[in-house]
Write an enzyme that holds these catalytic residues in place. Structure first.
Site, short mmCIF file in Angstrom:
data_model
loop_
_atom_site.label_atom_id
_atom_site.label_comp_id
_atom_site.label_asym_id
_atom_site.label_seq_id
_atom_site.Cartn_x
_atom_site.Cartn_y
_atom_site.Cartn_z
N ASN A 116 -8.15 -4.09 -5.79
CA ASN A 116 -8.52 -2.98 -4.91
C ASN A 116 -9.99 -3.08 -4.47
O ASN A 116 -10.59 -4.14 -4.54
CB ASN A 116 -8.14 -1.63 -5.49
CG ASN A 116 -7.76 -0.65 -4.38
OD1 ASN A 116 -8.62 -0.11 -3.71
ND2 ASN A 116 -6.46 -0.47 -4.16
N ARG A 117 -10.54 -1.95 -4.03
CA ARG A 117 -11.78 -2.01 -3.26
C ARG A 117 -13.05 -1.76 -4.08
O ARG A 117 -13.03 -0.97 -5.03
CB ARG A 117 -11.71 -0.97 -2.13
CG ARG A 117 -10.65 -1.32 -1.10
CD ARG A 117 -10.43 -0.23 -0.08
NE ARG A 117 -9.43 -0.64 0.90
CZ ARG A 117 -8.10 -0.60 0.68
NH1 ARG A 117 -7.61 -0.13 -0.46
NH2 ARG A 117 -7.26 -1.03 1.60
N HIS A 142 -9.69 -6.83 -3.36
CA HIS A 142 -8.88 -7.78 -4.13
C HIS A 142 -9.59 -9.11 -4.42
O HIS A 142 -9.01 -10.18 -4.28
CB HIS A 142 -7.57 -8.06 -3.40
CG HIS A 142 -6.63 -6.88 -3.34
ND1 HIS A 142 -6.58 -5.91 -4.30
CD2 HIS A 142 -5.68 -6.54 -2.41
CE1 HIS A 142 -5.65 -5.01 -3.98
NE2 HIS A 142 -5.10 -5.36 -2.84
N HIS A 216 0.40 -8.05 -7.71
CA HIS A 216 0.61 -7.35 -6.45
C HIS A 216 2.03 -7.59 -5.89
O HIS A 216 2.20 -7.80 -4.69
CB HIS A 216 -0.46 -7.79 -5.44
CG HIS A 216 -0.80 -6.78 -4.41
ND1 HIS A 216 0.14 -6.19 -3.58
CD2 HIS A 216 -1.99 -6.22 -4.07
CE1 HIS A 216 -0.46 -5.35 -2.77
NE2 HIS A 216 -1.75 -5.33 -3.04
N SER A 217 3.03 -7.56 -6.76
CA SER A 217 4.41 -7.76 -6.28
C SER A 217 4.85 -6.62 -5.37
O SER A 217 4.53 -5.46 -5.62
CB SER A 217 5.37 -7.88 -7.46
OG SER A 217 5.22 -9.14 -8.07
N TYR A 218 5.57 -7.00 -4.32
CA TYR A 218 6.16 -6.04 -3.38
C TYR A 218 7.66 -5.98 -3.70
O TYR A 218 8.36 -6.99 -3.52
CB TYR A 218 6.01 -6.52 -1.94
CG TYR A 218 4.63 -6.41 -1.33
CD1 TYR A 218 3.55 -7.16 -1.80
CD2 TYR A 218 4.42 -5.60 -0.22
CE1 TYR A 218 2.31 -7.08 -1.19
CE2 TYR A 218 3.18 -5.52 0.40
CZ TYR A 218 2.12 -6.26 -0.09
OH TYR A 218 0.89 -6.19 0.51
N ASP A 285 -0.81 5.04 -0.39
CA ASP A 285 -1.75 3.99 -0.79
C ASP A 285 -2.77 4.69 -1.67
O ASP A 285 -3.92 4.84 -1.32
CB ASP A 285 -2.39 3.35 0.46
CG ASP A 285 -3.10 2.05 0.15
OD1 ASP A 285 -3.21 1.70 -1.04
OD2 ASP A 285 -3.55 1.38 1.09
N GLN A 325 -1.89 1.92 -8.55
CA GLN A 325 -1.95 2.07 -7.10
C GLN A 325 -0.52 2.00 -6.58
O GLN A 325 0.16 0.98 -6.72
CB GLN A 325 -2.80 0.93 -6.50
CG GLN A 325 -3.04 1.05 -5.00
CD GLN A 325 -4.21 1.97 -4.65
OE1 GLN A 325 -5.01 2.32 -5.53
NE2 GLN A 325 -4.32 2.38 -3.41
N GLU A 353 0.73 -1.19 -8.54
CA GLU A 353 -0.32 -2.08 -9.05
C GLU A 353 -1.04 -1.37 -10.19
O GLU A 353 -1.81 -0.45 -9.96
CB GLU A 353 -1.30 -2.41 -7.92
CG GLU A 353 -0.64 -3.03 -6.71
CD GLU A 353 -1.42 -2.77 -5.43
OE1 GLU A 353 -2.58 -3.20 -5.34
OE2 GLU A 353 -0.89 -2.12 -4.52
#
Ligand code: GLA
Length: 388
Positions: A116-117, A142, A216-218, A285, A325, A353
């Site tokens: 993340n940021r 990331h 970070h799996s979708y 998000d 997240q 996440e």
């Protein structure tokens, strides 16, 4: 300890989620995959432009099968059964290495050094300021330009509690992407007898640094070709979330989920209130505060459950991390063509996440992401699959 190895044919049949391959190559009637067959197998997955070979490992317990590549530690495939026992691949990704090399939004990847940021790509440790690449609006996202998702990891076949496991490791050199300290990292993927993909992370450093690792799996529990995840029902063990500014940077304040569209304390369709999330591109998000998380705990606790009413698949997430997240693939805009030529569109997948809060290095009152020499960072997350 001996690890049973699978024949290539058995593994392939399992990965395809059916016995039809066995059926076409042998006269024997289709056999269900033996529940006690577990193993790990290595295949070539191509080469980088500079010739570096990349491998793809298949891990299975006979019911759940994951494929993981040494490029970015990416989970490229994850096959789980539905309520009728029919197996499907439930993660977004590409059929070949080229797809990953062409650029993508972190599909399945190990995300680091800092998931993340980080606001404006800047943070300080003991009065010294560090600068990172700004790669997401005004912020660093990331891990920067060449984060852990784009690094080649060393692979070792191993076991965790008797289950087949893949241990990935690398030394992230001092100054990589602007972060201090030589960081020695391991990420171990295992498939448990309880049908879970378990991920154990460790790291040590030789200088004080900051660290926030995740995967970070979708996921789309119906299979990514089947449309959006808006009908999936989500429960989150979270009463609070971190409030953010227009650039997704935490203000430092926590908000209560009660009475808001981000209340998933009871199972709710992801799409039920998604239209009420303000701003662009819309959708979830958000970093949620995991209820009951304890600093330094090594015991993963219940964090989330997702149920797909169509297939009956469920995914339960347990973690040692204080945050998660929840992201609904809002930036998937139909420009990425994935496995089998499927075009990935907005809300076609969700991510959970598990991590520390975004921008933690700039918020002294958030759970710390600082790692000092002599300490060992650990993170364990379990994605457990079932049917209802
Ligand atoms: C995380 C972020 C999102 C987005 C995705 C990757 O989930 O929170 O805003 O950047 O990664 O596309």
């Amino acid at each position: 300890m001996t690890r049973p190895r699978l024949s290539a044919l058995a593994l392939m049949a399992m990965c395809l989620g059916m016995a039809s391959l066995a059926r076409t190559t042998q006269a024997a009637p289709p056999k269900p995959v033996a529940t006690d067959s577990q193993g790990i197998q290595k295949m070539n997955f191509g080469k980088l432009a500079d010739g570096t070979p990349i491998e793809l490992y298949t891990l299975t317990n006979g019911k759940i099968t994951a494929k993981i590549t040494t490029y970015g530690g990416i989970v490229t495939e994850l096959h789980t059964p539905d309520r009728d026992g029919k197996t499907a691949d439930i993660v977004l990704g590409f059929d070949s290495l080229e797809g990953y090399l062409a650029g993508h939004p972190y599909f399945g990847a190990i995300t680091g050094r800092f998931a993340n940021r980080i606001a404006k790509g800047k943070f300080s440790i003991d009065g010294k300021e560090y600068s990172l690449a700004v790669n997401n609006g005004p912020n660093s996202l990331h891990g920067g330009l060449k984060g852990f998702d784009k690094q080649v990891w060393k692979a070792e076949e191993t076991t965790v509690d008797g289950s087949p496991a893949l241990k990935l490791s690398r030394i992230s050199p001092d100054g990589e992407e602007g972060y201090p300290g030589n960081l020695s990292v391991t990420v171990t993927y295992s498939i448990t007898p309880e049908n879970a993909l378990k991920i154990d992370y460790t790291a040590t450093t030789d200088k004080p640094t900051v660290l926030n690792l995740t995967n970070h799996s979708y996921f789309n529990l119906s299979g990514p070709a089947s449309g959006t995840i808006l009908d999936h029902e989500l429960t989150l063990a979270a009463d609070q979330y971190t409030l953010v500014d227009e650039n997704f940077i935490p203000t430092g304040k926590l908000g209560s989920v009660t009475g808001t569209p981000v209340d998933f304390t009871k199972a709710k369709a992801i799409g039920a209130h998604i239209g009420q999330i303000a701003g662009e591109p819309g959708g979830y998000d958000h970093n949620f505060v995991v209820r009951g998380a304890e600093a330094g705990s090594k015991k993963p606790i219940f964090t989330a459950k997702v149920k797909d009413p169509k297939s009956g698949r469920t995914m339960t997430v347990l973690t040692t991390e204080p945050g998660v997240q929840f992201y609904t693939g809002n930036f998937l805009d139909g420009t990425v063509k994935g496995k089998g030529g499927v075009v990935y569109k907005k809300n076609q997948a969700f991510c959970l996440e598990t991590q520390h809060y975004p921008d933690s290095p700039n918020h002294a009152d958030f759970p710390t992401t600082r790692l000092n020499p002599g300490q060992t960072y650990t993170q364990t997350t379990v994605y457990q699959f079932g049917v209802e």
